[in-house]
Design a protein around this motif. Structure first.
Motif, PDB file in Angstrom:
ATOM      1  N   LYS A  83       0.834  -1.228  -0.025  1.00  0.00           N
ATOM      2  CA  LYS A  83       0.087   0.087   0.085  1.00  0.00           C
ATOM      3  C   LYS A  83       0.858   1.375   0.042  1.00  0.00           C
ATOM      4  N   TYR A  84       1.994   1.139   0.772  1.00  0.00           N
ATOM      5  CA  TYR A  84       2.717   2.358   0.898  1.00  0.00           C
ATOM      6  C   TYR A  84       4.325   2.346   0.121  1.00  0.00           C
ATOM      7  N   GLN A  85       4.380   1.149  -0.831  1.00  0.00           N
ATOM      8  CA  GLN A  85       5.475   0.963  -1.427  1.00  0.00           C
ATOM      9  C   GLN A  85       6.346   2.215  -2.134  1.00  0.00           C
ATOM     10  N   LEU A  86       5.459   2.854  -2.873  1.00  0.00           N
ATOM     11  CA  LEU A  86       5.920   4.076  -3.586  1.00  0.00           C
ATOM     12  C   LEU A  86       6.816   4.834  -2.437  1.00  0.00           C
ATOM     13  N   LYS A  87       5.976   5.530  -1.579  1.00  0.00           N
ATOM     14  CA  LYS A  87       6.300   6.113  -0.490  1.00  0.00           C
ATOM     15  C   LYS A  87       7.557   5.892   0.230  1.00  0.00           C
ATOM     16  N   LEU A  88       7.516   4.558   0.685  1.00  0.00           N
ATOM     17  CA  LEU A  88       8.616   3.962   1.240  1.00  0.00           C
ATOM     18  C   LEU A  88       9.893   4.177   0.552  1.00  0.00           C
ATOM     19  N   LYS A  89       9.845   3.755  -0.829  1.00  0.00           N
ATOM     20  CA  LYS A  89      10.927   3.657  -1.826  1.00  0.00           C
ATOM     21  C   LYS A  89      11.598   5.245  -1.820  1.00  0.00           C
ATOM     22  N   ILE A  90      10.778   6.155  -1.797  1.00  0.00           N
ATOM     23  CA  ILE A  90      11.105   7.396  -1.834  1.00  0.00           C
ATOM     24  C   ILE A  90      11.759   7.746  -0.652  1.00  0.00           C
ATOM     25  N   VAL A 191       6.853   7.891   9.326  1.00  0.00           N
ATOM     26  CA  VAL A 191       7.777   7.445   8.255  1.00  0.00           C
ATOM     27  C   VAL A 191       7.520   8.364   7.042  1.00  0.00           C
ATOM     28  N   VAL A 192       6.290   8.180   6.370  1.00  0.00           N
ATOM     29  CA  VAL A 192       6.031   8.622   5.240  1.00  0.00           C
ATOM     30  C   VAL A 192       5.052  10.044   5.376  1.00  0.00           C
ATOM     31  N   ASP A 193       4.887  10.380   6.430  1.00  0.00           N
ATOM     32  CA  ASP A 193       3.913  11.606   6.539  1.00  0.00           C
ATOM     33  C   ASP A 193       4.563  12.675   5.891  1.00  0.00           C
TER      34      ASP A 193
END
Length: 211
Positions: A83-90, A191-193
């Motif tokens: 679900k948060y793959q792109l944001k975690l990768k960034i 983390v991705v906020d």
């Protein structure tokens, strides 16, 4: 498990079926006495030492990396990563820099910036987690300083995801909240906020330009 009756001044069995820290210690001592009192072990001290050395201390603060990773591989937990793959990768790329891996100081700095590192979760816990997620390494041998990390230790993206999951267990420790929900809460709040929709679009465009 006893409590004092305020009306009569007498002790009575507690109705809350819980132990205070002192009662817990007393319970252990009673178990030790019942289990280990022999002709060779004659004192409470010796019985307690036998219980602690044989059955408690060997299992204290032991980690089970394989079991933890097994839980992370469950579909419902992986769904949160997806679900948060792109944001975690960034986030990973932001902290990894040109070398494509994250060093201990970079990971610690990131968690400090997010307000995750504090008195309840000190920097030395970050070191332990950083050590545990190393795929190529083994747990630190007994007697060595587990609060120190070898200089060549670095974290790949998959290790970064595992480390975040471990940190989430400390940051969201409520055992009555399911594992995947604790991960999601931690990702969203710590983390991705800071990752915006614009940043995601730019990342997608960058990836498409490489193909």
């Amino acid at each position: 498990n006893w409590e004092l009756d305020e009306d009569t001044g007498q002790t009575r069995a507690s109705t809350d079926r819980s132990l205070t820290s002192n009662e817990f210690v007393e319970a252990l001592i009673r178990c030790a006495n019942a289990r280990f009192l022999t002709a060779q072990t004659t004192t409470l001290k010796e019985c307690a030492e036998a219980l602690f050395s044989r059955h408690l201390l060997p299992f204290a603060q032991r980690s089970d990396v394989d079991e933890f990773r097994k839980k992370l591989s469950e579909k419902r937990v992986q769904a949160i990563y997806d679900k948060y793959q792109l944001k975690l990768k960034i986030v990973f790329l932001q902290k990894a820099g040109m070398d494509g891996v994250i060093q201990l100081d970079e990971f610690t700095k990131f968690l400090k910036e997010k307000g995750v590192v504090n008195k309840k979760f000190p920097a030395k816990m970050v070191v332990k987690i950083f050590n545990c997620v190393q795929d190529e390494g083994e747990p630190i041998p007994e007697g060595e300083d587990e609060d120190e990390c070898p200089e060549d230790c670095e974290m790949t993206y998959q290790e970064f995801l595992e480390a975040l999951a471990a940190v989430a267990c400390f940051h969201q420790p409520d055992p009555y909240v399911c594992l995947e929900q604790r991960r999601e809460i931690f990702f969203l709040t710590s983390v991705v906020d800071h990752i915006t929709s614009k940043m995601v679009r730019q990342y997608k465009q960058k990836m498409q330009g490489r193909h």
